[in-house]
Design a protein around this motif. Structure first.
Motif, mmCIF file in Angstrom:
data_model
loop_
_atom_site.group_PDB
_atom_site.id
_atom_site.type_symbol
_atom_site.label_atom_id
_atom_site.label_comp_id
_atom_site.label_asym_id
_atom_site.label_seq_id
_atom_site.Cartn_x
_atom_site.Cartn_y
_atom_site.Cartn_z
ATOM 1 N N ASN A 4 0.817 -1.216 0.000
ATOM 2 C CA ASN A 4 0.000 0.000 0.000
ATOM 3 C C ASN A 4 0.849 1.263 0.000
ATOM 4 O O ASN A 4 0.397 2.315 0.456
ATOM 5 N N LEU A 5 2.041 1.199 -0.502
ATOM 6 C CA LEU A 5 2.941 2.347 -0.460
ATOM 7 C C LEU A 5 2.410 3.512 -1.290
ATOM 8 O O LEU A 5 2.444 4.656 -0.856
ATOM 9 N N ARG A 6 1.907 3.241 -2.478
ATOM 10 C CA ARG A 6 1.393 4.308 -3.330
ATOM 11 C C ARG A 6 0.151 4.948 -2.700
ATOM 12 O O ARG A 6 -0.016 6.162 -2.743
ATOM 13 N N GLU A 7 -0.701 4.135 -2.088
ATOM 14 C CA GLU A 7 -1.888 4.696 -1.441
ATOM 15 C C GLU A 7 -1.504 5.535 -0.225
ATOM 16 O O GLU A 7 -2.092 6.582 0.026
ATOM 17 N N ASP A 8 -0.510 5.081 0.521
ATOM 18 C CA ASP A 8 -0.070 5.844 1.681
ATOM 19 C C ASP A 8 0.561 7.166 1.271
ATOM 20 O O ASP A 8 0.438 8.167 1.976
ATOM 21 N N ALA A 9 1.248 7.180 0.145
ATOM 22 C CA ALA A 9 1.911 8.406 -0.299
ATOM 23 C C ALA A 9 0.896 9.436 -0.779
ATOM 24 O O ALA A 9 1.141 10.637 -0.682
ATOM 25 N N THR A 10 -0.236 9.001 -1.288
ATOM 26 C CA THR A 10 -1.230 9.937 -1.788
ATOM 27 C C THR A 10 -2.257 10.319 -0.722
ATOM 28 O O THR A 10 -3.041 11.226 -0.931
ATOM 29 N N THR A 11 -2.248 9.662 0.405
ATOM 30 C CA THR A 11 -3.202 9.956 1.464
ATOM 31 C C THR A 11 -2.822 11.252 2.150
ATOM 32 O O THR A 11 -1.679 11.445 2.535
ATOM 33 N N TYR A 13 -3.245 13.721 5.332
ATOM 34 C CA TYR A 13 -3.579 13.574 6.742
ATOM 35 C C TYR A 13 -4.304 14.813 7.215
ATOM 36 O O TYR A 13 -3.963 15.943 6.869
#
Length: 72
Positions: A4-11, A13
């Motif tokens: 989920n690295l790409r999803e975490d980078a686009t999330t 906060y």
């Protein structure tokens, strides 16, 4: 691990959830009681400093013996 690295980078906060801790009076928010250097107590720093001084003295004495500046 990287699933989920790409999803975490686009999330993004939410900045509203951040709550600063209570101020303790110091400029950086650290407690005034934690006066440790590198996370060590004063006795641990003394031991490290003493061992470093001892190592410098031994290396210096070996260098003096090797260059025949001192001898027995």
């Amino acid at each position: 691990m990287f699933d989920n690295l790409r999803e975490d980078a686009t999330t993004s906060y939410d900045q509203g959830k951040f709550q600063p801790t209570a101020s303790t009076g110091s400029a950086f928010g650290a407690s005034p009681r934690s006066k440790r250097i590198l996370g060590m107590t004063s006795f641990q720093l003394f031991v490290i400093t003493f061992l470093l001084m001892l190592a410098v003295c031994v290396v210096g004495a070996m260098a003096l013996f090797a260059t025949n500046k001192i001898g027995f």
